[in-house]
Design a protein around this motif. Sequence first.
Motif, short mmCIF file in Angstrom:
data_model
loop_
_atom_site.label_atom_id
_atom_site.label_comp_id
_atom_site.label_asym_id
_atom_site.label_seq_id
_atom_site.Cartn_x
_atom_site.Cartn_y
_atom_site.Cartn_z
N GLU A 95 20.06 -4.60 -11.24
CA GLU A 95 21.43 -4.13 -11.26
C GLU A 95 21.62 -3.11 -12.38
OE1 GLU A 95 26.00 -5.92 -11.44
OE2 GLU A 95 24.27 -7.27 -11.36
N GLY A 96 22.21 -1.99 -12.03
CA GLY A 96 22.43 -0.94 -13.01
C GLY A 96 21.19 -0.12 -13.32
N GLY A 97 20.14 -0.33 -12.54
CA GLY A 97 18.89 0.37 -12.78
C GLY A 97 18.89 1.79 -12.24
N ASN A 98 17.72 2.40 -12.26
CA ASN A 98 17.54 3.78 -11.83
C ASN A 98 17.86 3.93 -10.34
OD1 ASN A 98 16.42 6.32 -11.04
ND2 ASN A 98 15.12 6.28 -12.86
#
Length: 269
Positions: A95-98
């Motif tokens: 979650e919230g990654g690239n």
Amino acid sequence: MFKKALKVAITLSLFSSPQVFADSISDAVNNENRSVKERSRDEYRHPQQTLRFFDVQPEMAVAEISPGGGWYSSILAPLLNEKGQFYAAHFYIEEGGNAYYKKSLDGFMQKISQDDSYKNTKVTAFHPTKAMDFAPANSLDRVLTFRNVHNWYMQTGQEGVDSAFSSFFKALKKGGVLGVVEHKLPEGLTDEAQQSSGYMKQSFVIAAAEKAGFKLLAHSDVNLNPLDTSEHEKGVWTLPPGLRLGEKERAKYLAIGESSRMTLKFIKP
């Protein structure tokens, strides 16, 4: 006498036919589901010679690390589809990654859902420090990674590279082979060039593999490109297929072609 001579001639003709000498790797490379764009890179990536060097067989359990858009997967999946097992150890999504990683994985999943040659493919996740168990321990005959070491080094440093190679060692059976293809930085250039250029020194890669317990079996020159100096304004991405400089000296970089690459074969003793 004439009939005997004719029979010999026919036999020789059959054995000289390309069909007689066709094998599983050439069949996989030439499968009809590979796009024209994918095939256009064969002259730089030499998939038949590379997979023969790594001695990949159709009955093996093989993992490809971070397959991205699936350039090599489109060859490995049909090669292993009937008798083997193919692990596509794709990007680890958090979650919230690239966002690029998620887009790449989504595209890969769509691709395999539309192609029956991927029916024997297991899609798992790999990250050098967050998702190392991409296949059961001691289960694989081959682990293959194409042009990925620089990413681990640039994103996670030496720790990430060491962790990646240790995870490959864990997944392979005793006697299993690790195949590495990576953009090659000349040994005479500074180590600092590895931090942003996309190129890695062969000595660095060998040392990382040996630190994890591997033994170097052999190296091949099949993917070397003598026209590539590795010293470019935008690193390896200056060259095709990236061409990060756009139209600036485009003809020059197209004439060079894709990067010069080391091709290394290691064994788990």
